[in-house]
Design a protein around this motif. Structure first.
Motif, mmCIF file in Angstrom:
data_model
loop_
_atom_site.group_PDB
_atom_site.id
_atom_site.type_symbol
_atom_site.label_atom_id
_atom_site.label_comp_id
_atom_site.label_asym_id
_atom_site.label_seq_id
_atom_site.Cartn_x
_atom_site.Cartn_y
_atom_site.Cartn_z
ATOM 1 N N MET A 1 43.320 -51.729 62.380
ATOM 2 C CA MET A 1 43.240 -52.224 61.010
ATOM 3 C C MET A 1 43.191 -53.747 60.959
ATOM 4 O O MET A 1 42.546 -54.327 60.079
ATOM 5 N N VAL A 2 43.855 -54.427 61.879
ATOM 6 C CA VAL A 2 43.770 -55.886 61.938
ATOM 7 C C VAL A 2 42.344 -56.310 62.291
ATOM 8 O O VAL A 2 41.783 -57.231 61.695
ATOM 9 N N VAL A 3 41.747 -55.624 63.256
ATOM 10 C CA VAL A 3 40.353 -55.926 63.610
ATOM 11 C C VAL A 3 39.443 -55.683 62.410
ATOM 12 O O VAL A 3 38.545 -56.492 62.108
ATOM 13 N N ALA A 4 39.666 -54.567 61.694
ATOM 14 C CA ALA A 4 38.841 -54.287 60.527
ATOM 15 C C ALA A 4 38.975 -55.391 59.488
ATOM 16 O O ALA A 4 37.997 -55.773 58.841
ATOM 17 N N GLY A 5 40.202 -55.913 59.308
ATOM 18 C CA GLY A 5 40.408 -57.010 58.362
ATOM 19 C C GLY A 5 39.687 -58.270 58.788
ATOM 20 O O GLY A 5 39.096 -58.974 57.952
ATOM 21 N N LEU A 6 39.715 -58.557 60.093
ATOM 22 C CA LEU A 6 39.000 -59.746 60.578
ATOM 23 C C LEU A 6 37.487 -59.580 60.399
ATOM 24 O O LEU A 6 36.776 -60.547 60.094
ATOM 25 N N VAL A 7 37.000 -58.359 60.591
ATOM 26 C CA VAL A 7 35.572 -58.100 60.358
ATOM 27 C C VAL A 7 35.229 -58.361 58.904
ATOM 28 O O VAL A 7 34.195 -58.960 58.581
ATOM 29 N N ARG A 8 36.090 -57.909 58.008
ATOM 30 C CA ARG A 8 35.855 -58.140 56.575
ATOM 31 C C ARG A 8 35.802 -59.628 56.269
ATOM 32 O O ARG A 8 34.915 -60.098 55.546
ATOM 33 N N LEU A 9 36.746 -60.378 56.806
ATOM 34 C CA LEU A 9 36.734 -61.830 56.602
ATOM 35 C C LEU A 9 35.455 -62.445 57.148
ATOM 36 O O LEU A 9 34.808 -63.270 56.483
ATOM 37 N N TYR A 10 35.090 -62.060 58.361
ATOM 38 C CA TYR A 10 33.939 -62.691 59.006
ATOM 39 C C TYR A 10 32.671 -62.442 58.211
ATOM 40 O O TYR A 10 31.884 -63.368 57.952
ATOM 41 N N GLU A 11 32.442 -61.193 57.813
ATOM 42 C CA GLU A 11 31.210 -60.890 57.092
ATOM 43 C C GLU A 11 31.170 -61.597 55.741
ATOM 44 O O GLU A 11 30.110 -62.047 55.301
ATOM 45 N N HIS A 12 32.317 -61.680 55.073
ATOM 46 C CA HIS A 12 32.350 -62.326 53.753
ATOM 47 C C HIS A 12 31.990 -63.803 53.852
ATOM 48 O O HIS A 12 31.107 -64.291 53.134
#
Length: 459
Positions: free
Chosen positions: A218-229
């Motif tokens: 879930m932390v990785v998923a959150g970082l992915v969300r930040l990166y794409e945004h």
């Protein structure tokens, strides 16, 4: 029309769902100025038609003056500060991307975590109002496509939490800095500050929560969300679609428009010149204009020519036509505006084919300086009051003086008024006022101007 034109709209719905339209446009107009003239016009004419201060009667600027000031201030920002603001925003977004990348590579991945991230065992979603997962609709493994060099999976994960407290704090600081940059550089010129603040807070809070739980996936998923945004926010597609300076679809469209709603969409063409030499030229229209209509405006160049249907001016530019009324002494800035009725002409969808009327604005250091320029223009022997009854605008409609002035050896007509420190000229055309009369309301020459801020009420 004798002037080069280029495509200004298209490619709607470009990458990351963000269309790409418009580009910065800076002109190189060589503008002649008015020389000193000796007074000859009667004082009675000045008292009847000139010297209007544009105040509300209690020493405060009138609504028309305030709206004109808003127009000039916003154009000044686009001409002088916009480019630096966009650069600062992109730099701040890149700082967030760097933080995500720097801290993402430290996360220890296990085979089990990779299976979760790849969707082979389950497809976890981030909660707290954050309906987001890490896969494309087609089932692609999104986390593998961000520009972060994740560690190779290992069965020996020793960290109890994926990220250190300092790493989470750094990510939060970078996203907060982006919000601060947006507030300092782009708000209130463009909307979106509240949404960015909410996104940054909710996203980092959720990452911090899953980090405390030790939920690596879930932390990785959150970082992915930040990166794409933030990768999207730093892209040219996002700037062209949401923060474009040509076409401009921000609050300037409201400043240029009449306060009362109209049934006809308005398309504005503007060119601004500051005293320091800053310039900007653009199309301007409201967000309510649909994509289909925007797509119909193609191969156009803002203010390439004055309106042909009203002024019968062919390829003559507004900037040149009003050169005899342009006075640089004590002037802060000036702008040229073409107000178009955005209908559907039979011959095409070029701006030059639309029914239009021009407005010329000069802003001076003070009301006294503007009044002095007004009198100097009326005192010229080649500028005279026209024998016409013209009422224009909602605020003091009789304050406009109809006049004739020279251009290229021909007499031209326009109306002029002063409002506080602004000198306004409208209805510029070769056609005299007595030949503009019509009994059909829909074809009266003032109709396009009724879409503009000149119809600001006195309230």
């Amino acid at each position: 029309m004798g002037y080069s034109r280029r495509t200004v709209l298209g490619l709607l719905g470009a990458s990351v769902g963000l269309g790409a339209v418009g580009a910065a446009r800076h002109s190189s107009l060589a503008q002649s100025e008015v020389s000193e003239q000796q007074p000859t016009t009667s004082e009675a004419a000045r008292q009847t038609n000139g010297g209007e201060s544009g105040t509300a009667g209690d020493g405060t600027p009138s609504a028309l003056s305030r709206r004109t000031e808003d127009v000039m201030d916003e154009l000044s920002w686009f001409a002088g500060e916009y480019d630096d603001a966009i650069a600062a925003l992109r730099d701040s977004a890149d700082d967030v991307l760097a933080a995500v990348s720097d801290h993402g590579v430290t996360i220890q991945l296990s085979d089990t975590v990779v299976e979760r991230l790849d969707g082979e065992t389950d497809r976890p979603r981030l909660d707290r109002g954050w309906p987001y997962d890490i896969w494309w609709d087609e089932g692609q493994r999104r986390w593998r496509y961000v520009d972060v060099a994740w560690q190779d999976p290992t069965d020996e994960v020793t960290d109890e939490t994926p990220l250190s407290a300092s790493a989470v704090a750094d990510i939060r600081a970078r996203t907060d800095a982006f919000v601060d940059t947006f507030a300092a550089e782009l708000d209130p010129h463009f909307s979106g500050l509240a949404a960015e603040e909410s996104f940054a807070t909710a996203t980092v809070d959720t990452i911090a929560e899953f980090n405390r739980r030790g939920d690596i996936a879930m932390v990785v998923a959150g970082l992915v969300r930040l990166y794409e945004h933030y990768e999207a926010l730093s892209s040219a597609a996002y700037v062209d679609d949401s923060l474009s300076d040509d076409p401009i679809r921000n609050r300037l469209a409201g400043y240029l428009s009449a306060p009362a709603p109209t049934n006809t969409p308005a398309l504005f063409e503007v060119e601004y010149w500051g005293r320091s030499g800053d310039t900007h030229r653009a199309f301007v229209y409201g967000d309510s204009v649909g994509g289909a209509r925007r797509g119909e405006l193609y191969d156009g160049e803002p203010l390439a020519t004055i309106d042909g249907s009203t002024g019968d001016a062919g390829g003559i530019r507004l900037q040149d036509a009003v050169s005899e009324l342009s006075v640089s002494a004590d002037r802060v800035d000036r702008c040229y505006v073409l107000v178009n009725e955005w209908d559907r002409p039979d011959s095409g969808y070029y701006s030059a084919e639309l029914t239009s009327q021009p407005i010329f604005v000069q802003r001076y250091e003070s009301a006294a300086a503007a009044s002095d320029v007004y009198e100097r223009l009326l005192d010229r022997t080649d500028i005279s009051e026209a024998a016409a009854d013209v009422t224009l605008g909602a605020a003091d409609p009789d304050a406009w003086m109809p006049l004739r002035f020279p251009h290229q050896g021909q007499p031209w007509s326009a109306v002029m008024r002063q409002t506080e420190r602004h000198l306004l000229v409208a209805g510029v055309a070769r056609r005299p006022f007595e030949q503009r009369e019509t009994e059909v309301p829909s074809t009266r020459w003032t109709a396009p101007l009724e879409l503009s801020w000149l119809w600001t009420t006195t309230a």
